[in-house]
Motif scaffolding. Structure first.
Motif, mmCIF file in Angstrom:
data_model
loop_
_atom_site.group_PDB
_atom_site.id
_atom_site.type_symbol
_atom_site.label_atom_id
_atom_site.label_comp_id
_atom_site.label_asym_id
_atom_site.label_seq_id
_atom_site.Cartn_x
_atom_site.Cartn_y
_atom_site.Cartn_z
ATOM 1 N N HIS A 248 0.829 -1.209 0.000
ATOM 2 C CA HIS A 248 0.000 0.000 0.000
ATOM 3 C C HIS A 248 0.860 1.253 0.000
ATOM 4 O O HIS A 248 1.970 1.258 0.512
ATOM 5 C CB HIS A 248 -0.925 -0.010 1.218
ATOM 6 N N TYR A 251 -0.215 3.922 5.172
ATOM 7 C CA TYR A 251 -0.751 3.073 6.245
ATOM 8 C C TYR A 251 -2.273 3.156 6.257
ATOM 9 O O TYR A 251 -2.961 2.170 6.497
ATOM 10 C CB TYR A 251 -0.204 3.519 7.600
ATOM 11 N N LYS A 254 -3.724 0.808 3.830
ATOM 12 C CA LYS A 254 -3.556 -0.570 4.318
ATOM 13 C C LYS A 254 -4.582 -0.862 5.413
ATOM 14 O O LYS A 254 -5.228 -1.919 5.423
ATOM 15 C CB LYS A 254 -2.138 -0.732 4.862
ATOM 16 N N GLU A 255 -4.746 0.100 6.304
ATOM 17 C CA GLU A 255 -5.627 -0.135 7.458
ATOM 18 C C GLU A 255 -7.101 -0.192 7.035
ATOM 19 O O GLU A 255 -7.881 -0.952 7.597
ATOM 20 C CB GLU A 255 -5.338 0.931 8.529
ATOM 21 N N HIS A 257 -8.063 -1.422 4.216
ATOM 22 C CA HIS A 257 -8.223 -2.738 3.584
ATOM 23 C C HIS A 257 -8.127 -3.889 4.584
ATOM 24 O O HIS A 257 -8.587 -4.991 4.295
ATOM 25 C CB HIS A 257 -7.209 -2.897 2.446
ATOM 26 N N GLU A 258 -7.524 -3.642 5.726
ATOM 27 C CA GLU A 258 -7.416 -4.713 6.748
ATOM 28 C C GLU A 258 -8.732 -4.944 7.487
ATOM 29 O O GLU A 258 -8.857 -5.900 8.253
ATOM 30 C CB GLU A 258 -6.396 -4.287 7.813
ATOM 31 N N GLN A 259 -9.680 -4.039 7.300
ATOM 32 C CA GLN A 259 -10.848 -4.054 8.190
ATOM 33 C C GLN A 259 -11.645 -5.359 8.220
ATOM 34 O O GLN A 259 -12.018 -5.809 9.302
ATOM 35 C CB GLN A 259 -11.754 -2.856 7.899
ATOM 36 N N ILE A 261 -10.650 -8.268 8.078
ATOM 37 C CA ILE A 261 -9.930 -9.244 8.918
ATOM 38 C C ILE A 261 -9.956 -8.833 10.386
ATOM 39 O O ILE A 261 -10.291 -9.635 11.264
ATOM 40 C CB ILE A 261 -8.475 -9.393 8.423
ATOM 41 N N VAL A 262 -9.638 -7.582 10.667
ATOM 42 C CA VAL A 262 -9.529 -7.207 12.088
ATOM 43 C C VAL A 262 -10.909 -7.100 12.750
ATOM 44 O O VAL A 262 -11.039 -7.366 13.952
ATOM 45 C CB VAL A 262 -8.689 -5.921 12.306
ATOM 46 N N GLU A 393 -2.571 0.679 14.899
ATOM 47 C CA GLU A 393 -3.080 1.592 13.863
ATOM 48 C C GLU A 393 -2.057 2.717 13.740
ATOM 49 O O GLU A 393 -1.815 3.442 14.697
ATOM 50 C CB GLU A 393 -4.452 2.129 14.269
ATOM 51 N N LYS A 400 -9.495 1.414 11.003
ATOM 52 C CA LYS A 400 -9.817 0.064 11.475
ATOM 53 C C LYS A 400 -10.124 0.057 12.969
ATOM 54 O O LYS A 400 -10.924 -0.765 13.425
ATOM 55 C CB LYS A 400 -8.692 -0.916 11.135
ATOM 56 N N ASN A 443 -15.887 -6.386 2.994
ATOM 57 C CA ASN A 443 -15.103 -6.759 1.816
ATOM 58 C C ASN A 443 -15.804 -6.319 0.542
ATOM 59 O O ASN A 443 -15.177 -5.728 -0.354
ATOM 60 C CB ASN A 443 -14.953 -8.283 1.803
#
Ligand code: F6R
Length: 607
Positions: A248, A251, A254-255, A257-259, A261-262, A393, A400, A443
């Motif tokens: 990415h 950050y 990236k964060e 897009h991580e949502q 999962i987290v 974060e 996220k 997603n």
């Protein structure tokens, strides 16, 4: 705010101090500085702006020395110039400071009257002079530190060096966090365990009013009254790993897009998908006895709390209010038996939220906290800890952590509803099934990124942007506006959609885009009416809705972003994604520093 770090060792410390600062830069990045003692001199390097400037300066002019202190600054008193950068030094004393000295004006006048020459506009430099004056009166370093701390009002943590004592590093804490790290033949001070994680995991948390004298082999801790105290060393779980951006650009990207999962990770801690039940951690109080909930936080955390007010009142029928942490304790809140105060914070260190937590605890309220950093002060001081599992974060704009807060709050609302006898097992199972759909729906919402990206250049040219929504989409409108202004510097406001016609509609013309958050559901038609009122006045509308909403009312808008169709209960978690992406891509189109926007810091540890 600011991040501070200190090392007393037998080996060179400069590179490690800068490494530690990198991990504390979330606390501020207006300027940075470092000082060591070597060859009988106290030597400093300082630079305005981000840490990279200081690192360059130290690379060009290396700093030897086995003892040193360092600082990354979020400016309070004085502009972010080299002269105002820490460390601040007198002939024999050098220090770094996090916090605000509230009585610095009389103290400044006092040290000037005593003949001291001040080089900066900061409150911090005054403290170095007070210590120097105490030394001149014959005080030992211990005495000079203790006498000076007694004179200070406000919040602070310090790391202090004495030129004549190159083996001693002092620290002090009141209001701002400071931890002691124990290494092998060396000792550390840091604003948090994260900053020290590459060097040691043996951490002791100083308590309010404590100060400490460190040598390479010894730790001596004193309380505010000057008595020697022991503070236990524990093994910190803070990770030493450097958090990478992966593929990415930022950050924040990236964060976002991580949502999925987290949020799944966080829900996993609160929801049993097989039993279709929610479970909170062991309860220090009886949830059934809760008669009122006050949710307290700042910024995005507060807005997550505002979404939760809808959930808690709907599911548990318990009166719930949101409270701005910076206002809370000063308005002398009414505490009643059965009152639960719920604090929300990513960092767990935000000064206003922490002070409010302590106020509520002292007022006899039940105290719970939704916190992401599990080693933080709030995590340690709350009665009930409801952790989010967002992972570190880094981006200053919360993404996220915000959605993980929503996930915990949704589970909490169900649990409270259950405890109050308002959520029967079948309803609990239905709500749990909905929560289980959230990661996939988030997603799917990420799939709208290309459409949002296409809109960004036009929106980035706007001077003002409005966001509107109803019900839980109203705090989401506030969150959209907050996110946009903090990273793109475009003026943005969020309104309850029905409130537009009571004033803000006067702002509408073809130059003010309006983002309408209107997923299908009970409030859809009413929000659409407000949207039509905007369009009738030449306003440019971007509609965020689901397929049915876009099909029914996308025509005539400037753009309609289609989101997955979900139950209204979970829709705030899904709506968060396009709201964040919009702010992100507009900021990228404007070319701002997305991860470290101007004037901000990730953790706000001053009032
Ligand atoms: C906005 C943002 C801030 C924080 C606020 C509270 O994107 O990040 O508004 O939400 O400063 O911080 P915490 O959650 O650490 O208490």
């Amino acid at each position: 705010m600011c991040g501070i770090i200190g090392i007393v060792s037998r080996e060179a410390v400069a590179d490690r101090l800068i490494d530690g600062l990198k991990r504390l830069e979330y606390r501020g990045y207006d300027s940075a500085g470092i000082a060591t003692i070597h060859d009988g001199i106290m030597d400093r390097r300082r630079a305005p702006g981000k840490l990279v400037n200081l690192a360059r300066e130290v690379a060009a002019h290396p700093l030897p020395g086995a003892i040193g202190i360092a600082h990354t600054r979020w400016a309070t008193h004085g502009a972010p110039t080299t002269g105002n950068a820490h460390p601040h030094a007198t002939a024999n004393v050098c220090l770094v400071h996090n916090g605000i000295i509230e009585n610095f004006k009389p103290l400044r006048a006092e040290v000037i009257a005593a003949g001291c020459h001040l080089e900066s506009d900061t409150d911090s430099e005054v403290v170095a002079h007070l210590i120097e004056l105490a030394l001149a009166r014959g005080a030992s370093p211990d005495e000079a530190v203790a006498q000076t701390l007694d004179r200070l009002h406000g919040a602070f943590s310090f790391a202090i060096l004495f030129k004549q004592h190159p083996g001693l590093l002092y620290g002090a804490r009141r209001g701002s966090p400071l931890v002691v790290g124990q290494g092998d033949g060396e000792m550390f001070l840091g604003s948090d365990a994260l900053g020290l994680a590459p060097f040691t995991s043996r951490i002791a948390y100083l308590e309010e009013g404590d100060w400490v004298r460190l040598s390479a082999d010894d730790v001596t801790i004193f309380d505010a009254a000057g008595g020697r105290v022991e503070r236990p060393f524990i093994t910190s779980s803070a990770s030493a790993a450097v958090i990478e951006k992966g593929n990415h650009r930022h950050y924040m990207e990236k964060e976002i897009h991580e949502q999925p999962i987290v949020v799944a990770q966080t829900l996993g801690a609160y929801v049993d998908p097989l039993a279709e039940t929610v479970a909170l951690p062991a309860m220090p109080f009886d949830l059934a006895s809760v008669k009122r909930v006050q949710i307290v936080g700042c910024g995005s955390a507060l807005l997550a709390g505002q979404v939760a007010t809808y959930w808690i009142e709907a599911l548990a029928r318990v009166p719930t209010s949101i409270e701005n942490a910076s206002e809370y304790r000063y308005r002398d809140p009414v505490y009643e038996e059965g009152g639960l105060c719920l604090f929300i914070s990513q960092s767990g260190e935000t000064a206003d939220t922490l002070a409010a937590l302590r106020h509520a605890k002292a007022g006899g309220q039940m105290v719970a906290a939704v916190v992401n950093v599990d080693t933080s002060t709030m995590a340690r001081e709350t009665q009930l800890l409801l952790p989010t599992h967002a992972g570190p974060e880094v981006g200053v704009a919360s993404t996220k952590a915000f959605t993980c807060q929503l996930a915990v709050l949704a589970a909490f609302a169900i649990a409270l509803g259950k405890a109050k006898g308002r959520v029967p097992a079948a309803e609990e199972a239905r709500l749990v099934q909905l929560l289980e759909q959230v990661p996939a729906a988030m997603n799917a919402a990420l799939g709208a990124e290309a459409d949002i990206l296409a809109l960004a250049p036009a929106l980035s040219r706007a001077r003002d942007i409005l966001y509107v929504g109803r019900g839980p989409d109203y705090p989401m409108a506030l969150e959209g506006a907050l996110k946009l202004k903090e990273i793109s510097y475009i003026h943005a406001e969020g309104y309850a959609a029905g409130e537009l016609k009571h004033g803000p509609i006067a702002l509408i013309d073809e130059h003010v885009p309006v983002i309408v958050i209107a997923p299908s559901g009970p409030r859809f038609d009413k929000t659409v009416s407000n949207m039509q009122e905007v369009m009738a006045r030449g306003g440019r509308v971007v509609l965020l809705s689901d397929a049915a909403g876009v099909a029914a009312h996308g025509a005539g808008t400037t753009a309609a972003i289609t989101l997955p169709t979900v139950d209204p209960f979970i829709s705030p978690l899904v709506t968060a994604v396009p709201v964040q992406l919009l702010a992100y891509h507009v900021a990228v189109a404007k070319g701002t520093d997305v991860d470290q926007p101007r004037n901000l810091a990730k953790s706000v540890t001053v009032e």
